[in-house]
Design an enzyme around this catalytic site. Structure first.
Site, mmCIF file in Angstrom:
data_model
loop_
_atom_site.group_PDB
_atom_site.id
_atom_site.type_symbol
_atom_site.label_atom_id
_atom_site.label_comp_id
_atom_site.label_asym_id
_atom_site.label_seq_id
_atom_site.Cartn_x
_atom_site.Cartn_y
_atom_site.Cartn_z
ATOM 1 N N HIS A 100 0.808 -1.222 0.000
ATOM 2 C CA HIS A 100 0.000 0.000 0.000
ATOM 3 C C HIS A 100 0.835 1.263 0.000
ATOM 4 C CE1 HIS A 100 0.644 -0.435 4.407
ATOM 5 N NE2 HIS A 100 0.496 0.878 4.439
ATOM 6 N N HIS A 128 3.127 10.293 11.814
ATOM 7 C CA HIS A 128 2.520 9.150 12.488
ATOM 8 C C HIS A 128 3.619 8.261 13.039
ATOM 9 C CE1 HIS A 128 3.132 7.583 8.379
ATOM 10 N NE2 HIS A 128 2.921 6.346 8.803
#
Length: 317
Positions: free
Chosen positions: A121, A186
């Site tokens: 991804h 993140h």
């Protein structure tokens, strides 16, 4: 010669695919998804003949048995297909890929190459949402962003500039778009491969070392570890970075170290390398437009999407 006609930077999260029902009530999630749709439309309007997509790999196509800093897919490109992302063969521009590979070597880079590259991804989430028909051939450029030591931010900027130089002399007369996939702030619950402290750490490093050909065997526990993580998002870092993208000048971040980025914005923020390379490929004078930003704890990530126009496009307009 070919021309780079548009750049797009987009965060990715497979939790957007698998856990949409948990965020459907959040304005930020809809804001980001709508931003992706606007970027998709801008990309379609640019009518690229090929897309160079720069992103990371999350130990589904690359493993600790061999971890190159930069890899170009020059043959088959296969999506891993995890978490609802595209799986199987993806359209590839092998001619442009080989030209980039040869050119980069001539410009002083030493990229690895693959005739059968599996991308996860880190590449396919952006393709899924920005090129949903998967009808434009791609050249995947995968940068190591999770297994230190990492290529420096300055090196990734120079890589993007070299990609632009190569595209300009390929002689094919193509319209080329550049997509940057990844970031923004993140923190993934991932250890450094040389510093494992817990059973989960040791499990992950085992998966990263032994997962070639069997990464799916580790997937259930991997997902459990990620879902259990506490969000660590720095919206100030993200907004400052997006402002630099809008200004077309990432100079203030290029000398920052990997350790500094990790401390300020998490290990996942190392993926800004893809944005840095994309902006450099658009060239001096390029300007960006932020289409959406939202800090989404349910996805663990500061989610941003921006488009960047090359200076020649703005002058023509």
């Amino acid at each position: 010669m070919s021309d780079i006609v548009l750049g797009v930077g987009a965060s990715h999260s497979t939790l957007m695919n698998t856990d949409w029902d948990k965020v459907d009530r959040l304005d930020g999630a809809h804001r980001f998804r709508n931003g992706l749709e606007r970027a998709r439309d801008r990309l379609a309007a640019a009518a690229p003949d090929a897309v160079v997509i720069i992103g990371s790999n999350h130990f589904r196509g690359f493993f600790l048995d061999m971890m190159p800093a930069i890899t170009i897919g020059v043959g088959e490109v296969l999506g891993a297909g995890e978490a609802g992302t595209p799986g199987g063969p993806l359209p590839a521009d092998t001619g442009l890929a080989r030209h980039l590979l040869t050119s980069l070597v001539g410009y002083g880079f030493d990229p690895a190459f693959s005739l059968r590259l599996t991308v996860d991804h880190g590449i396919t989430h952006s393709l899924q949402h920005l090129l949903p028909a998967l009808d434009v051939p791609i050249v995947p450029v995968v940068i190591n962003m999770f297994a230190p030591p990492l290529p420096s931010l300055r090196r990734c900027h120079d890589l993007g500039a070299a990609i632009a130089r190569a595209v300009a002399v390929d002689g094919a007369g193509k319209r080329v778009a550049v997509i940057a996939s990844g970031g923004l702030s993140h923190r993934l619950p991932w250890p450094k491969w040389f510093d494992t402290l817990s059973d989960d750490d040791r499990f992950l490093v085992e998966a990263w070392l032994n997962g070639r050909g069997s990464w799916g065997d580790y997937e259930v526990r991997r997902r459990q570890i990620i879902r259990a993580a506490e969000p660590d998002i720095n919206p100030s870092f993200d907004r400052d970075f997006l402002k630099l993208v809008e200004q077309g000048d990432l100079g203030p971040v290029l000398e920052r170290s990997s350790a500094d980025i990790d401390a300020a914005a998490g290990n996942g923020a190392q993926e800004i390398r893809s944005w840095i390379a994309m902006l450099a490929a658009l060239g001096p004078g390029a300007r960006g437009e932020t289409l959406a930003y939202a800090a989404i704890p349910q996805w663990l990530t500061g989610m941003g999407v921006a488009v960047v126009e090359p200076p020649t496009t703005k002058e023509t307009a």
